[in-house]
Design an enzyme around this catalytic site. Sequence first.
Site, PDB file in Angstrom:
ATOM      1  N   HIS A  83     -52.536  51.705 -93.739  1.00 24.18           N
ATOM      2  CA  HIS A  83     -51.762  50.407 -93.533  1.00 24.18           C
ATOM      3  C   HIS A  83     -52.020  49.073 -95.514  1.00 24.18           C
ATOM      4  CE1 HIS A  83     -56.352  49.854 -93.470  1.00 24.18           C
ATOM      5  NE2 HIS A  83     -56.607  48.756 -93.142  1.00 24.18           N
ATOM      6  N   ARG A  84     -53.079  49.562 -95.950  1.00 25.57           N
ATOM      7  CA  ARG A  84     -53.102  48.912 -97.131  1.00 25.57           C
ATOM      8  C   ARG A  84     -52.171  49.911 -98.400  1.00 25.57           C
ATOM      9  NH1 ARG A  84     -58.727  48.196 -98.215  1.00 25.57           N
ATOM     10  NH2 ARG A  84     -59.568  46.666 -96.402  1.00 25.57           N
ATOM     11  N   GLY A 124     -47.289  50.913 -95.506  1.00 23.66           N
ATOM     12  CA  GLY A 124     -48.239  50.605 -94.279  1.00 23.66           C
ATOM     13  C   GLY A 124     -48.373  48.877 -94.569  1.00 23.66           C
ATOM     14  N   SER A 176     -38.846  60.938 -97.018  1.00 31.36           N
ATOM     15  CA  SER A 176     -38.289  60.036 -98.468  1.00 31.36           C
ATOM     16  C   SER A 176     -37.241  61.210 -98.340  1.00 31.36           C
ATOM     17  CB  SER A 176     -39.817  60.701 -99.482  1.00 31.36           C
ATOM     18  OG  SER A 176     -39.171  60.715-100.633  1.00 31.36           O
ATOM     19  N   SER A 177     -36.626  60.604 -99.636  1.00 33.69           N
ATOM     20  CA  SER A 177     -34.733  60.929-100.025  1.00 33.69           C
ATOM     21  C   SER A 177     -35.113  62.086-100.444  1.00 33.69           C
ATOM     22  CB  SER A 177     -34.493  59.834 -99.949  1.00 33.69           C
ATOM     23  OG  SER A 177     -35.067  59.380-101.706  1.00 33.69           O
ATOM     24  N   CYS A 178     -36.458  61.636-101.255  1.00 34.50           N
ATOM     25  CA  CYS A 178     -36.479  63.476-101.902  1.00 34.50           C
ATOM     26  C   CYS A 178     -36.102  64.730-101.335  1.00 34.50           C
ATOM     27  CB  CYS A 178     -37.764  63.333-103.355  1.00 34.50           C
ATOM     28  SG  CYS A 178     -39.103  63.811-102.287  1.00 34.50           S
ATOM     29  N   TYR A 231     -43.745  67.620-102.724  1.00 35.01           N
ATOM     30  CA  TYR A 231     -43.875  66.521-101.583  1.00 35.01           C
ATOM     31  C   TYR A 231     -42.901  67.013-100.886  1.00 35.01           C
ATOM     32  CZ  TYR A 231     -43.795  61.839-100.743  1.00 35.01           C
ATOM     33  OH  TYR A 231     -44.139  60.338 -99.780  1.00 35.01           O
ATOM     34  N   LYS A 254     -42.733  67.092 -96.747  1.00 38.04           N
ATOM     35  CA  LYS A 254     -42.200  65.987 -96.216  1.00 38.04           C
ATOM     36  C   LYS A 254     -40.779  66.145 -95.303  1.00 38.04           C
ATOM     37  CE  LYS A 254     -44.284  62.686 -97.371  1.00 38.04           C
ATOM     38  NZ  LYS A 254     -45.135  61.400 -96.429  1.00 38.04           N
ATOM     39  N   PRO A 307     -36.940  57.088 -96.352  1.00 34.08           N
ATOM     40  CA  PRO A 307     -36.403  56.010 -97.070  1.00 34.08           C
ATOM     41  C   PRO A 307     -35.904  56.374 -98.202  1.00 34.08           C
ATOM     42  CG  PRO A 307     -39.015  55.805 -96.548  1.00 34.08           C
ATOM     43  CD  PRO A 307     -38.437  57.126 -95.984  1.00 34.08           C
ATOM     44  N   ASN A 354     -35.624  54.945-102.261  1.00 33.42           N
ATOM     45  CA  ASN A 354     -37.003  54.757-103.600  1.00 33.42           C
ATOM     46  C   ASN A 354     -37.219  53.255-103.088  1.00 33.42           C
ATOM     47  OD1 ASN A 354     -35.816  56.471-104.196  1.00 33.42           O
ATOM     48  ND2 ASN A 354     -36.951  56.571-106.650  1.00 33.42           N
ATOM     49  N   HIS A 380     -43.802  54.620-109.378  1.00 33.16           N
ATOM     50  CA  HIS A 380     -42.097  54.905-109.609  1.00 33.16           C
ATOM     51  C   HIS A 380     -42.109  53.985-110.720  1.00 33.16           C
ATOM     52  CE1 HIS A 380     -43.132  56.482-105.511  1.00 33.16           C
ATOM     53  NE2 HIS A 380     -42.191  57.070-105.969  1.00 33.16           N
ATOM     54  N   TRP A 419     -38.225  56.190-119.272  1.00 34.26           N
ATOM     55  CA  TRP A 419     -38.017  57.464-119.651  1.00 34.26           C
ATOM     56  C   TRP A 419     -36.679  57.935-119.253  1.00 34.26           C
ATOM     57  CZ3 TRP A 419     -42.910  59.243-115.961  1.00 34.26           C
ATOM     58  CH2 TRP A 419     -44.196  58.261-116.628  1.00 34.26           C
TER      59      TRP A 419
HETATM   60  O1  GFB Z   1     -38.950  56.231-109.251  1.00 31.30           O
HETATM   61  P1  GFB Z   1     -39.577  57.404-110.105  1.00 31.30           P
HETATM   62  O2  GFB Z   1     -40.209  57.710-110.501  1.00 31.30           O
HETATM   63  O3  GFB Z   1     -38.856  58.727-109.223  1.00 31.30           O
HETATM   64  O4  GFB Z   1     -38.094  58.189-111.527  1.00 31.30           O
HETATM   65  P2  GFB Z   1     -37.968  59.857-108.832  1.00 31.30           P
HETATM   66  C1  GFB Z   1     -37.407  57.563-111.675  1.00 31.30           C
HETATM   67  C2  GFB Z   1     -35.733  57.663-112.783  1.00 31.30           C
HETATM   68  O5  GFB Z   1     -36.543  56.392-113.737  1.00 31.30           O
HETATM   69  C3  GFB Z   1     -36.166  59.075-113.325  1.00 31.30           C
HETATM   70  C4  GFB Z   1     -36.404  56.992-114.852  1.00 31.30           C
HETATM   71  O6  GFB Z   1     -35.229  58.919-114.452  1.00 31.30           O
HETATM   72  C5  GFB Z   1     -37.502  58.646-114.386  1.00 31.30           C
HETATM   73  O7  GFB Z   1     -37.040  59.046-115.690  1.00 31.30           O
HETATM   74  N1  GFB Z   1     -37.805  56.331-115.776  1.00 31.30           N
HETATM   75  C6  GFB Z   1     -37.953  55.701-116.507  1.00 31.30           C
HETATM   76  C7  GFB Z   1     -39.659  56.087-115.146  1.00 31.30           C
HETATM   77  N2  GFB Z   1     -38.515  54.994-116.932  1.00 31.30           N
HETATM   78  C8  GFB Z   1     -39.732  55.647-115.823  1.00 31.30           C
HETATM   79  C9  GFB Z   1     -41.247  55.322-115.979  1.00 31.30           C
HETATM   80  O8  GFB Z   1     -41.930  54.369-116.784  1.00 31.30           O
HETATM   81  N3  GFB Z   1     -41.667  55.511-115.042  1.00 31.30           N
HETATM   82  C10 GFB Z   1     -41.230  56.396-114.067  1.00 31.30           C
HETATM   83  N4  GFB Z   1     -42.010  56.842-112.965  1.00 31.30           N
HETATM   84  N5  GFB Z   1     -40.033  56.947-114.052  1.00 31.30           N
HETATM   85  C11 GFB Z   1     -39.499  60.109-107.089  1.00 31.30           C
HETATM   86  C12 GFB Z   1     -39.982  61.760-106.151  1.00 31.30           C
HETATM   87  O9  GFB Z   1     -38.695  60.720-107.672  1.00 31.30           O
HETATM   88  O10 GFB Z   1     -39.340  59.934-105.553  1.00 31.30           O
HETATM   89  C13 GFB Z   1     -41.342  61.763-105.189  1.00 31.30           C
HETATM   90  O11 GFB Z   1     -40.398  62.005-107.013  1.00 31.30           O
HETATM   91  C14 GFB Z   1     -40.083  60.598-104.486  1.00 31.30           C
HETATM   92  O12 GFB Z   1     -41.704  61.992-103.987  1.00 31.30           O
HETATM   93  C15 GFB Z   1     -39.968  59.425-105.105  1.00 31.30           C
HETATM   94  O13 GFB Z   1     -39.610  61.219-103.244  1.00 31.30           O
HETATM   95  C16 GFB Z   1     -39.305  58.317-103.248  1.00 31.30           C
HETATM   96  O14 GFB Z   1     -36.464  58.674-107.731  1.00 31.30           O
HETATM   97  O15 GFB Z   1     -36.846  60.943-109.763  1.00 31.30           O
END
Ligand code: GFB
Length: 309
Positions: free
Chosen positions: A12-13, A17, A108-110, A137, A141, A164, A166, A180, A203
């Site tokens: 819930h935090r 949630g 999650s959509s992954c 993960y 899920k 869901p 992202n 994320h 990235w």
């Molecule tokens: O959101 P994200 O970390 O997860 O990365 P996913 C999404 C895209 O954004 C990737 C790019 O192609 C990353 O390389 N990106 C660019 C960055 N700059 C950055 C940054 O500074 N930080 C991050 N984190 N990403 C996740 C799954 O996948 O989606 C989880 O690993 C979950 O399990 C989540 O399902 C909803 O969308 O790639």
Amino acid sequence: MKKDSKIYVAGHRGLVGSAIVRNLKSKGYTNVIGKTHKELDLTNQLEVRKFFEEEKPEYVFLAAAHVGGINANSTYPAEFIYENLEIQNNVIKAAHDFKVKKLLFLGSSCIYPKMCPQPIKEEYLLSGYLEPTNEAYALAKISGLKMCQFFKKQYGDNFISCMPTNLYGPNDNFDLETSHVMPALIRKFHEAKVNNEPFVEVWGTGKPLREFLHVDDMADGCVYLMENYDGEEHVNIGTGKEVTIRELAEIIKEVVEFNGELRFNSDKPDGTPRKLLDVSKLEGVGWKYKIELRDGIKDSYEWFVNSIK
Ligand code: GFB
């Protein structure tokens, strides 16, 4: 759900949630309970059973999970699979044993195959190899989703699941190593603006496509499903729209009013090239998202700036 039904929001935090709690209260539900991680360790089966025995919740939103972005998922796969399986097993089994009327499991959509046709329909689940960076993960899920289906099939428990896309919004995790992309870039652009830096590192190649749903829409969709959906199959929750990571970075850059450059670091992984959800099933049961991406980013940025003051 009656307005005074006892509703337990696990997690819930957290990002989702806390939004579900806000949404329930805005709809007049008066008996919403939650426990912090310190008060209740959901990876501890005995503690979870004691909580269900004492509180006897009627409805459960299982929004608690060990979550993170692409870097966290690919660095700590053991924690991601173990802790999420522990949490899910404990809460789903206790919900069955203590006769919870209805439980909504959040995935999650992954969970979908890396290269399945887009937009992704619910029935594409398990039709191909998973994206390696978040396989741990995803497997947790998928197991939670299947566990709900099997409890419904064998015992008649009204346990449903939603998957869901992202998510982003208030109470997100802004730690640059574990977050994320949305919160990470909001923070990076803000700090680059404040510190007058010449560029922001993004990235990957910027080419992957992602769909983003504001967490207030997600919460509204979850409450809607709890009130209206009793089906066996899981339901995708998303906007049905996607942007490249480069387009996302450009929008955040404008919202934050950063005037420097973007620099793409292709040493970092892109992850799955696309994961656009087919949301026609959810639209078919009468729900659609409301918050457009740019408005949602503005809302998130405002929340972030206030949270660091
Ligand atoms: O959101 P994200 O970390 O997860 O990365 P996913 C999404 C895209 O954004 C990737 C790019 O192609 C990353 O390389 N990106 C660019 C960055 N700059 C950055 C940054 O500074 N930080 C991050 N984190 N990403 C996740 C799954 O996948 O989606 C989880 O690993 C979950 O399990 C989540 O399902 C909803 O969308 O790639």
